[in-house]
Design an enzyme around this catalytic site. Structure first.
Site, PDB file in Angstrom:
ATOM      1  N   GLY A 147      64.203  24.105  54.695  1.00  0.00           N
ATOM      2  CA  GLY A 147      63.549  25.343  54.296  1.00  0.00           C
ATOM      3  C   GLY A 147      64.116  25.961  53.036  1.00  0.00           C
ATOM      4  N   GLU A 185      62.878  17.956  56.611  1.00  0.00           N
ATOM      5  CA  GLU A 185      61.905  18.088  57.703  1.00  0.00           C
ATOM      6  C   GLU A 185      61.468  16.745  58.275  1.00  0.00           C
ATOM      7  OE1 GLU A 185      61.451  21.926  55.330  1.00  0.00           O
ATOM      8  OE2 GLU A 185      61.885  19.815  54.922  1.00  0.00           O
ATOM      9  N   ASP A 215      56.351  22.621  55.872  1.00  0.00           N
ATOM     10  CA  ASP A 215      55.111  23.399  55.967  1.00  0.00           C
ATOM     11  C   ASP A 215      55.196  24.814  55.397  1.00  0.00           C
ATOM     12  OD1 ASP A 215      56.704  24.534  57.920  1.00  0.00           O
ATOM     13  OD2 ASP A 215      55.401  24.020  59.604  1.00  0.00           O
ATOM     14  N   ILE A 254      65.998  26.364  57.987  1.00  0.00           N
ATOM     15  CA  ILE A 254      65.579  27.157  59.139  1.00  0.00           C
ATOM     16  C   ILE A 254      66.570  27.012  60.292  1.00  0.00           C
ATOM     17  CG2 ILE A 254      64.118  25.393  60.171  1.00  0.00           C
ATOM     18  CD1 ILE A 254      62.092  27.699  60.771  1.00  0.00           C
ATOM     19  N   ASP A 280      62.078  24.788  50.230  1.00  0.00           N
ATOM     20  CA  ASP A 280      60.852  25.590  50.171  1.00  0.00           C
ATOM     21  C   ASP A 280      61.107  26.900  49.432  1.00  0.00           C
ATOM     22  OD1 ASP A 280      58.782  24.243  52.217  1.00  0.00           O
ATOM     23  OD2 ASP A 280      60.741  24.155  53.147  1.00  0.00           O
TER      24      ASP A 280
END
Length: 270
Positions: free
Chosen positions: A121, A144, A152, A66, A124
């Site tokens: 991210g 993270e 998340d 991110i 993810d």
């Protein structure tokens, strides 16, 4: 085909090549990334000509995760009321989750090709793909924890089914980096290639092999595998019986059997 600011998208030989295209920013995931990926995978789902997706990153790295400037922008939106801050953050987190849900729920197989950094991210994202492949220089990290938060947008929910609970806990609690060989050993990646060029060639070869199969059979197979993540075996058997009661009436079955008997390559309708 639509033009995007965070991606390039090409369609050839029934394969959609979706490439994160911010190499000057290590393919970090900015605001455009999160909205465009939903649009792209909706197009993939809606376009019968697309049978397989290859997801890659332009340049030396797959993605650094991110965009921190985006996180800073969210922080600037927070006020003094805890309840309203929580409402805002929850809404934004759910919106980000929907971006990778679009990848996970795509009815076409999605193959991730990872070189260089695959951080935060980006983990993810690849966890939402069907299969993952890596170049020898790939470096992975669930980062993270090092910025003081729990991942998340899918890592903690999807990776236990891919690499196992204990290994996920170690990687998520420590945030340590690990390379391609370790990633293959734990089952995160299926195969390793010597460099980025051979990685993309190899993954495209696998994608072409999948694209040559019956698209209805591939869709059904993915649906059944996904269904079994949170259902009992008897539920899954009942579901596949109902599914195939319709799908076995497709002409694809006759085409595949005739091709097998004549030792010819089958040609399926989109």
């Amino acid at each position: 085909m639509a033009q995007y600011t965070a991606f390039t998208v090409e369609l050839a030989d029934k394969i959609a090549h979706v490439q994160i295209n911010r190499p000057e920013k290590i393919n970090s995931m900015n605001a455009a990334f999160w909205s465009e990926i939903i649009e792209i995978f909706q197009w993939v789902d809606d376009t019968d000509e697309v049978r397989v997706v290859v997801l890659s990153g332009a340049g030396k790295h797959f993605s650094s995760g991110i965009d921190l400037m985006m996180l800073a922008g969210v922080a600037n939106e927070l006020g003094t009321d805890v309840g309203r801050n929580a409402r805002l953050l929850r809404r934004k987190i759910l919106a980000l989750q929907s971006s990778f849900n679009a990848v996970d729920q795509c009815r076409k197989p999605v193959l991730a090709a990872v070189q260089g950094y695959c951080l935060g991210g980006a983990i993810d994202l690849i966890a939402a793909c069907d299969m993952r492949y890596a170049a020898e220089d790939a470096q992975f990290s669930i980062k993270e924890i090092d910025i003081g938060m729990a991942a998340d947008v899918g890592t903690l929910q999807r990776l236990p089914r891919i690499i196992g609970d204990g290994m996920l806990r170690e990687l998520a609690y420590t945030g340590r980096s690990f390379g391609a060989e370790e990633a293959r050993g734990m089952g995160l990646v299926n195969r390793i290639y010597s460099d980025a060029a051979s990685l993309l060639d190899g993954v495209m070869g696998i994608a072409r092999e999948i694209a040559a199969k019956s698209p209805l059979a591939i869709t059904g197979t993915k649906e059944m595998i996904s269904y079994m993540r949170d259902h009992r075996i008897d539920d899954g058997l009942e579901y596949v019986a109902t599914w195939n009661a319709a799908m076995l009436q497709s002409t694809d079955l006759r085409v595949a059997m005739a091709a097998h008997m004549s030792k010819q390559k089958p040609e399926f309708l989109d």
